[in-house]
Design a protein around this motif. Structure first.
Motif, mmCIF file in Angstrom:
data_model
loop_
_atom_site.group_PDB
_atom_site.id
_atom_site.type_symbol
_atom_site.label_atom_id
_atom_site.label_comp_id
_atom_site.label_asym_id
_atom_site.label_seq_id
_atom_site.Cartn_x
_atom_site.Cartn_y
_atom_site.Cartn_z
ATOM 1 N N GLN A 401 1.396 -1.198 -0.038
ATOM 2 C CA GLN A 401 -0.033 0.146 0.100
ATOM 3 C C GLN A 401 0.442 1.258 0.090
ATOM 4 O OE1 GLN A 401 -2.419 -0.455 3.341
ATOM 5 N NE2 GLN A 401 -3.457 -2.223 2.689
ATOM 6 N N ARG A 402 2.248 1.318 0.872
ATOM 7 C CA ARG A 402 3.114 2.464 0.890
ATOM 8 C C ARG A 402 3.547 2.635 -0.678
ATOM 9 N NH1 ARG A 402 0.136 2.238 4.522
ATOM 10 N NH2 ARG A 402 0.730 2.601 6.838
ATOM 11 N N LEU A 403 4.155 1.768 -0.869
ATOM 12 C CA LEU A 403 4.972 1.579 -2.771
ATOM 13 C C LEU A 403 3.718 2.004 -3.099
ATOM 14 C CD1 LEU A 403 6.504 -1.546 -2.434
ATOM 15 C CD2 LEU A 403 7.625 1.180 -2.157
ATOM 16 N N ALA A 404 2.769 1.264 -3.631
ATOM 17 C CA ALA A 404 1.615 2.184 -4.251
ATOM 18 C C ALA A 404 0.935 4.084 -4.380
ATOM 19 C CB ALA A 404 0.091 1.210 -4.105
ATOM 20 N N VAL A 405 1.234 3.521 -2.977
ATOM 21 C CA VAL A 405 1.170 5.156 -2.896
ATOM 22 C C VAL A 405 2.396 6.348 -3.730
ATOM 23 C CG1 VAL A 405 0.679 7.665 -0.842
ATOM 24 C CG2 VAL A 405 -0.359 5.452 -1.347
ATOM 25 N N ALA A 406 3.773 5.724 -2.800
ATOM 26 C CA ALA A 406 4.975 6.021 -3.614
ATOM 27 C C ALA A 406 4.577 6.327 -5.560
ATOM 28 C CB ALA A 406 5.959 4.941 -2.726
ATOM 29 N N ALA A 407 5.009 4.870 -5.574
ATOM 30 C CA ALA A 407 4.827 5.108 -7.320
ATOM 31 C C ALA A 407 3.727 6.103 -7.818
ATOM 32 C CB ALA A 407 4.577 3.625 -7.542
ATOM 33 N N ARG A 408 2.129 6.313 -7.506
ATOM 34 C CA ARG A 408 1.637 6.774 -7.870
ATOM 35 C C ARG A 408 2.227 8.463 -7.953
ATOM 36 N NH1 ARG A 408 -2.166 3.910 -5.248
ATOM 37 N NH2 ARG A 408 -2.346 5.514 -3.838
ATOM 38 N N SER A 409 2.834 8.600 -6.470
ATOM 39 C CA SER A 409 3.751 10.469 -6.504
ATOM 40 C C SER A 409 5.009 10.591 -6.909
ATOM 41 C CB SER A 409 3.821 10.177 -4.917
ATOM 42 O OG SER A 409 2.964 9.725 -4.041
ATOM 43 N N ASN A 410 5.732 9.390 -7.819
ATOM 44 C CA ASN A 410 6.571 10.023 -8.330
ATOM 45 C C ASN A 410 6.254 9.685 -9.988
ATOM 46 O OD1 ASN A 410 9.042 9.071 -6.826
ATOM 47 N ND2 ASN A 410 8.464 6.963 -6.374
ATOM 48 N N ARG A 411 5.512 9.226 -10.497
ATOM 49 C CA ARG A 411 4.758 9.282 -11.428
ATOM 50 C C ARG A 411 4.519 10.264 -12.197
ATOM 51 N NH1 ARG A 411 2.766 3.555 -11.074
ATOM 52 N NH2 ARG A 411 1.193 4.388 -10.059
ATOM 53 N N GLU A 412 3.334 11.131 -10.708
ATOM 54 C CA GLU A 412 2.757 12.819 -11.139
ATOM 55 C C GLU A 412 4.188 13.468 -10.824
ATOM 56 O OE1 GLU A 412 0.579 15.644 -12.108
ATOM 57 O OE2 GLU A 412 -0.103 14.184 -12.460
ATOM 58 N N ALA A 413 5.658 13.608 -10.022
ATOM 59 C CA ALA A 413 6.781 14.211 -10.600
ATOM 60 C C ALA A 413 7.071 13.841 -11.459
ATOM 61 C CB ALA A 413 7.339 13.893 -8.943
ATOM 62 N N GLY A 414 7.431 12.901 -12.308
ATOM 63 C CA GLY A 414 8.456 12.755 -13.146
ATOM 64 C C GLY A 414 7.238 13.539 -14.880
ATOM 65 N N ARG A 415 6.074 13.031 -14.421
ATOM 66 C CA ARG A 415 5.280 14.194 -15.760
ATOM 67 C C ARG A 415 5.770 15.671 -15.550
ATOM 68 N NH1 ARG A 415 1.022 16.408 -16.617
ATOM 69 N NH2 ARG A 415 0.183 16.580 -14.096
#
Length: 489
Positions: A401-415
């Motif tokens: 669950q924590r990694l899923a939140v981190a991945a979503r945040s990193n995808r948005e930060a990368g975009r």
């Protein structure tokens, strides 16, 4: 030790002894299942209820993956470790029949024909004669003190041990196939992620080169972008190698060539359990874990062997009989005047053997103690497996669950970083950092997904679930032909 009829060496006493022996006298301890103190609940499942019969059957089907189900069915049918375990069951059953034969009399038939010729030098005549004999010999060792019956008891427990060992083999096999399947799918998903991430990083490198050509970026930025893209792409061969190793292991587990299922495994994603497993209570491991049941049956077998060793300390009585007929012609064999017979009991009493028989009892007792310790250790290890699997699965789900939140945040930060970099409002280092973080977080998310599945598999194994369908143990792996008498080739 069970008290038996005392030995008398007069005929009347011997008959009384036989009567007592035929009534079922045995020596040695009678087996009693150990009563172990177990906690009422698992530490990680304090509110759990006992597992219902059949509730753990085919637990791997909770993944809802038909390919995995098919591979496990093939493994159960063709795995060579399973074939070995089946053969051991047949061996144990034959051992029981062989041991039980000791309770029955042994009858052997004999027949002979002799032709002789004698030369007499004084008369010049030759004297010829024929002799024919046939008969039966019967011997029966009375199981006075239960040596054979304790042997039968031990052999019967041996069958149960072999059957539980087969279930243990199936449990391990199912777990190995499922784990390698999940890991293979995970390696493929991570390799695909590495390819996609490397392609995105190559696009960033191309954009950086374009900026460099326009004088808006440095050669260092171009080199860094190119290095990161190639570093990510370099993970693909390692992951493909790991995938091949898992796929090859599955092929061997199925009793086939290593590369037999490589193509099948390249289709599909990482499986996730759709339904949870009931954790049960600690006492369930005594009923559901085949390795624990096998250890308990081994303890019962070792206890029976003590009685067999103790029976050797007592006298043994055998009844023997012979019926023989002879004649100079075959037709004479049916003539009552040529019949001879004999019968009678014989007693063997162990008087002095240097302590060998008593040492045999002590050996059997020590082996029983070893079996008890093995059983107790098997129970503790089973409880440990369940607790570890429950903790591992619960904590890995929280991590996911924590990694899923981190991945979503990193995808948005990368975009956002790429958009700002294209507009000249962000530095090149910010783009590189966000892309590297995005790849790492998505790769960790995939690994966590794999770990959830493998922790679920570990829990299924720890709880002792197995296949619901019966296993054919009667069919041999090798069928011999032309085993009767014949001339050698």
């Amino acid at each position: 030790m069970t008290a038996c009829v005392p030995v008398r060496f007069r005929l009347s006493g011997l008959l009384a002894l036989l009567a007592g022996g035929l009534a079922g006298c045995v020596v040695g301890p009678d087996y009693q299942a150990p009563n172990l103190a177990l906690p009422a609940h698992h530490a990680q499942a304090p509110q759990a209820r006992p597992i219902r019969p059949g509730e753990l059957a085919d637990w791997w089907k909770r993944f809802g993956d038909p390919t995995l189900d098919s591979l496990i069915d093939q493994a159960i049918a063709a795995n060579l470790d399973v074939a070995t375990a089946k053969a051991r069951i047949r061996e144990a059953r034959a051992t029981l029949r062989q041991t039980a034969a000791g309770l029955a009399p042994e009858v052997n038939g004999t027949a002979s024909s002799t032709h002789s010729r004698t030369s007499a030098s004084a008369t010049g005549f030759n004297i010829s004669s024929n002799s024919y004999q046939s008969g039966f010999a019967v011997s029966w060792e009375i199981d006075l003190f239960g040596e054979t019956r304790r042997g039968i008891e031990a052999a019967d427990r041996g069958i149960e041990v072999a059957e539980e060992n087969l279930r243990t083999t199936l449990l391990v096999l199912v777990g190995d196939v499922a784990q390698n399947y999940v890991e293979a799918r995970g390696f493929l998903a991570r390799a695909d992620l590495a390819r996609r991430s490397a392609e995105l990083q190559r696009q960033t490198a191309a954009l950086t080169r374009a900026k460099f050509d326009a004088g808006a970026a440095s050669a260092v930025d171009v080199a860094r972008a190119t290095a990161i893209a190639n570093s990510t792409a370099a993970n693909v061969p390692t992951l493909e190698t790991a995938f091949a190793a898992s796929a090859h292991r599955i092929g061997v587990l199925l009793g086939r060539e290593p590369a037999a299922v490589v193509g099948i495994l390249r289709r599909g994603g990482i499986p996730s359990p759709r339904r949870n497993l009931p954790p049960g209570i600690p006492a369930d491991v005594l009923l559901n874990r085949p390795d624990v049941r096998a250890a308990e049956r081994s303890l019962a077998q070792a206890t029976a062997r003590i009685g067999r060793a103790e029976a050797a300390l007592y006298p043994s009585v055998s009844l023997t009989g012979n019926l023989r007929t002879s004649g100079i012609r075959i037709g004479d064999l049916g003539n009552g005047s040529s019949l001879a017979w004999s019968y009678g009991p014989s007693v063997t009493i162990p008087v002095f053997n240097g302590g060998r028989l008593r040492a045999g009892v002590e050996i059997a007792e020590a082996q029983r103690d070893q079996s008890y310790a093995t059983f107790h250790q098997a129970v503790l290890r089973a409880l440990e497996d369940v607790e570890n699997a429950l903790v591992g699965l619960a904590q890995q789900r929280l991590r996911y669950q924590r990694l899923a939140v981190a991945a979503r945040s990193n995808r948005e930060a990368g975009r956002l970083a790429r958009v700002l970099y294209q507009q000249g409002a962000s530095s090149f280092l910010e783009v590189l950092d966000t892309e590297r973080s995005l790849y790492d977080s998505e790769d960790s998310l995939l690994q966590s997904q794999v770990l959830i599945a493998t922790r679920f598999i570990a829990l299924g194994k720890a709880l002792g679930g197995g296949p619901s369908q019966p296993i054919d143990t009667a069919t041999p792996l090798v069928v011999d032909r032309e085993t009767g008498p014949r001339l050698p080739r």
